[in-house]
Design an enzyme around this catalytic site. Sequence first.
Site, short mmCIF file in Angstrom:
data_model
loop_
_atom_site.label_atom_id
_atom_site.label_comp_id
_atom_site.label_asym_id
_atom_site.label_seq_id
_atom_site.Cartn_x
_atom_site.Cartn_y
_atom_site.Cartn_z
N GLU A 158 0.77 -1.28 -0.04
CA GLU A 158 0.15 0.00 -0.10
C GLU A 158 0.84 1.34 -0.15
OE1 GLU A 158 -3.69 -0.51 2.45
OE2 GLU A 158 -2.52 -2.09 3.35
N SER A 168 -6.51 -2.74 1.71
CA SER A 168 -6.95 -2.20 0.59
C SER A 168 -7.24 -3.12 -0.52
CB SER A 168 -5.88 -1.22 -0.02
OG SER A 168 -5.70 -0.21 0.84
N ASP A 183 -15.92 -1.75 8.79
CA ASP A 183 -16.56 -2.00 7.69
C ASP A 183 -17.38 -3.04 8.02
OD1 ASP A 183 -14.68 -0.18 6.67
OD2 ASP A 183 -13.66 -1.76 5.71
N GLU A 200 -14.37 -5.82 9.02
CA GLU A 200 -13.16 -5.57 9.21
C GLU A 200 -12.70 -4.43 10.06
OE1 GLU A 200 -10.06 -4.50 5.86
OE2 GLU A 200 -11.12 -6.32 5.30
N ASN A 242 -10.06 -0.99 10.42
CA ASN A 242 -8.78 -0.64 9.78
C ASN A 242 -8.41 0.53 10.58
OD1 ASN A 242 -8.68 -1.51 6.71
ND2 ASN A 242 -10.86 -1.46 7.24
N SER A 244 -11.26 9.06 0.24
CA SER A 244 -11.41 8.02 1.24
C SER A 244 -12.34 8.36 2.09
CB SER A 244 -9.91 7.95 2.17
OG SER A 244 -8.96 7.58 1.41
#
Length: 357
Positions: A16, A192, A305, A319, A321, A330
């Site tokens: 990333e 990602s 998420d 998940e 983050n 974003s």
Amino acid sequence: MEKLSLCVLFGGCSSEYEVSLMSVTSILNNLDREKYDIYMVGITRDGRWLLYEGEISNIRPDRWNDRRYVTPAILSPDRADHGLLVLREGGVQRIRLDVIFPVLHGKNGEDGTVQGLFELCGVPYVGCGVLASAVCMDKDVAYSVLTQRGIPSARSICVREEELTHPEMVARKLREAALSYPVFVKPANAGSSVGISKVHGEGELLPALQLALREDGRGKAIVQEFLDGIEVECAVLGNGDPVASADVGEIEPLRELYDYEGKYCDDTTALHIPARLPPAKAQEVREIAVRAFRAMNCQGLARVDFFVLHKDGRVVLNELNTLPGFTDISMYPKLFCHGGMGYGELLDRLIELALGR
């Protein structure tokens, strides 16, 4: 008011890397120069640490790593230094830091590794601590903790690299877990949507696992149930008393898989703020997001998420983050900005939370 000495870290040894360059460009363009003396430190793909003293505009196109603009520098683990050691030709320059803002995504950035260095340095830093970062990064461990805390998460199994020599064992694990095709195969330790595949049948499983394990780098892949639902995200901010963003955001992929390209590179994804959910369901998402944030002992920030299932409306966590993207598109900053908090104000709040710890 005296300025704070702020180190902004970007780049990193991660798949990333490019996302970090996009995120840090947005962050640097929105930090208040009246409040902060900013030191930009880039980490190259091969792990060199460099103090960058060029223009912000060079970072996103990856032109920052030019010897005209960079000087080798390291974060000293010696707390007497409390900051950077810049290795200039005339000798070592010591820069005392008040706070570190790591804009590092994925492995070696949001998995607890660099957070451990910050702890040794004794310098406050934005974001989650070592344990929360490591646990949230490893989906296998994260799902176990979430399940134990009664937070609904996707059903999955973990497949280790050595198990690929016995594919019949992997197939049996899927049957025992009542996982039927299609399934998603993911690296256990990556973000990602890198290395993720949607697998429609047994013939696609082995190549998908091999891809996921290459991206994971730590010998673990996840096979996760297919969740047929609306993909939504919630931003959480705070330390001991975290708050969820006023709205929930919805991801609408315009192709089958919401992958890296869909997130950052093309126009195959539509974002909806607020999400197209009934108010009561959006509130349920917000409440579970805060519960998960606390269960994982997160601090500062996280994006949580979910899927809201079409069949029965259940909210299932996908998940967490701990250093979500901060690019122009974003979801994390967009959710708080949509709620009335300016981008620069959000950055100030994150720095305040780091100092408050």
